[in-house]
Design an enzyme around this catalytic site. Structure first.
Site, PDB file in Angstrom:
ATOM      1  N   SER A 146      28.661   8.191  44.491  1.00 44.14           N
ATOM      2  CA  SER A 146      29.600   8.435  43.394  1.00 44.14           C
ATOM      3  C   SER A 146      29.700   9.947  43.206  1.00 44.14           C
ATOM      4  CB  SER A 146      29.070   7.817  42.102  1.00 44.14           C
ATOM      5  OG  SER A 146      29.807   8.282  40.983  1.00 44.14           O
ATOM      6  N   TYR A 160      22.386   6.779  35.984  1.00 48.26           N
ATOM      7  CA  TYR A 160      23.278   6.265  37.045  1.00 48.26           C
ATOM      8  C   TYR A 160      23.508   7.339  38.109  1.00 48.26           C
ATOM      9  CZ  TYR A 160      27.764   4.936  39.183  1.00 48.26           C
ATOM     10  OH  TYR A 160      28.776   4.653  40.069  1.00 48.26           O
TER      11      TYR A 160
END
Ligand code: NAP
Length: 251
Positions: A146, A160
Site C-alpha cells: 500500500s 496498517y
C-alpha cells in the site's frame, strides 16, 4: 508475450471482493485457473467463480483464514487437488481498522492487523515457495502492499502502514532468495482505491474526499490495480523481481 507462469494455477487470497475479485477475474482471462479464497462471505466468492466459469475459465472457491497456518496449507492442498500444481500466488487478503491516532490504538487491534496482513502474507508466501521450489516448477508471487507503507498512515492507521512495510521487506528479501529457483516475487502499492476497505476506516467517502491530493485528481479502481498485478504475474514481466510498483495516480 505469454510467459511460462501464465496458464498455471493461481491462488488469490481475499479474492471474493474488491482488488482480489478484480484480480481473479482478470487473471482467468489470461488463462490462469484460480482458487478464490475468502474468510467469511462464501456467496461473494462463489459469484466470482461463476463469472470465471461462465467465461470458459476454471475456478474454485475456498474458505480459509490466512492468519492460520493450517488453513493456509489447506488452501494450497485444495488448489492442487481441484486445479493442479500451484504456480502463482496473489497475497491480497488484508484488513484496515478505523482511522485513529497511534496513542489510541489498542494492542489487540494491531495484533489482529499484523496477523492477517503481515503473518498471513508470510504464511502463504512460504507455502508457495516450498511447493514451487521443491517441484522445480518456479512461479510468481505478487504481494499487495500500500502507499501507506512509505507514507506511514499518520493520524489514521500507523499499524496498517507498518504491516505493509513488513510485506515490502519480505518482497525484497524473498525475491533475492528464490530468484534462482525460477520464482519471481513482486509487490504493488495501491493508493486510494474505491473498495469496501475505505468504509472500514469509518468514512466510506475517504477515497473521494482525499482525491484532491492525488496528482491525477481521482481515486483508482480495483480493475486498475488488477491490471498491474496480472502483468507482474505474467511472463511479460519475466525479468522483473523484487519490484514494488505504485498504482496510485502519482500520489
Ligand atoms: P476489501 O474490499 O476489504 O476485500 C478484502 C478481502 O480480503 C475480502 O475478499 C475478504 O474476504 C478477504 N479477507 C479479509 N480477511 C481475511 C482473512 N483473514 N483471510 C482470508 N481472506 C480475508 O479490500 P481491498 O480494498 O480489495 O484490498 C485488497 C488488498 O489491497 C489489501 O491487502 C489492502 O490492504 C490492499 N490495499 C487496498 C487499498 C484500497 O484503497 N482499497 C489501498 C492500498 C492497498 P471476506 O469478505 O470473506 O472476509
Amino acid at each position: 508475450m505469454q510467459g511460462k507462469e501464465t496458464g498455471g494455477v493461481l491462488i488469490v487470497t481475499g479474492g471474493s471482493r474488491g482488488i482480489g475479485a478484480a484480480t481473479a477475474l482478470r487473471a482467468a482471462r489470461d488463462g490462469w485457473a484460480v482458487l478464490v479464497n475468502y474468510s467469511a462471505d462464501s456467496a461473494a466468492a462463489e459469484a466470482v467463480v461463476r463469472d470465471i466459469t461462465a467465461g470458459g475459465g476454471r475456478a474454485v472457491a475456498a474458505r480459509g483464514n490466512v492468519a492460520q497456518e493450517g488453513e493456509v496449507i489447506a488452501l494450497f492442498d485444495a488448489a492442487e487437488r481441484a486445479l493442479g500444481p500451484v504456480t502463482g500466488l496473489v497475497n491480497n487478503a488484508g484488513i484496515l481498522d478505523r482511522a485513529t491516532s497511534f496513542a489510541e490504538i489498542e494492542t489487540g487491534r494491531w495484533q489482529r492487523i499484523f496477523d492477517i496482513n503481515a503473518t498471513g502474507s508470510f504464511l502463504a508466501a512460504r507455502e508457495a515457495v516450498r511447493r514451487m521450489g521443491a517441484a522445480g516448477r518456479g512461479g510468481a508471487i505478487v504481494n499487495l502492499s500500500s502507499m501507506a507503507a512509505p507514507l506511514g498512515g499518520a493520524h489514521e492507521f500507523v499499524d496498517y502502514a507498518a504491516t505493509k512495510g513488513a510485506v515490502e521487506s519480505m518482497t525484497i528479501g524473498l525475491s533475492r532468495e528464490v530468484a534462482r529457483q525460477g520464482i519471481r516475487v513482486n509487490a504493488v502499492r495501491p493508493g486510494l482505491i474505491e473498495t469496501d476497505m475505505q468504509g472500514a476506516s469509518g468514512d466510506p467517502d475517504r477515497a473521494r474526499r482525499l482525491a484532491e491530493g492525488v496528482p491525477m485528481g481521482r481515486p483508482g479502481t480495483a480493475q486498475e490495480v488488477a491490471e498491474a498485478v496480472c502483468w507482474l504475474l505474467s511472463g511479460a514481466a519475466s525479468y522483473v523481481t523484487g519490484a514494488i510498483l505504485p498504482v496510485s495516480g502519482g500520489r
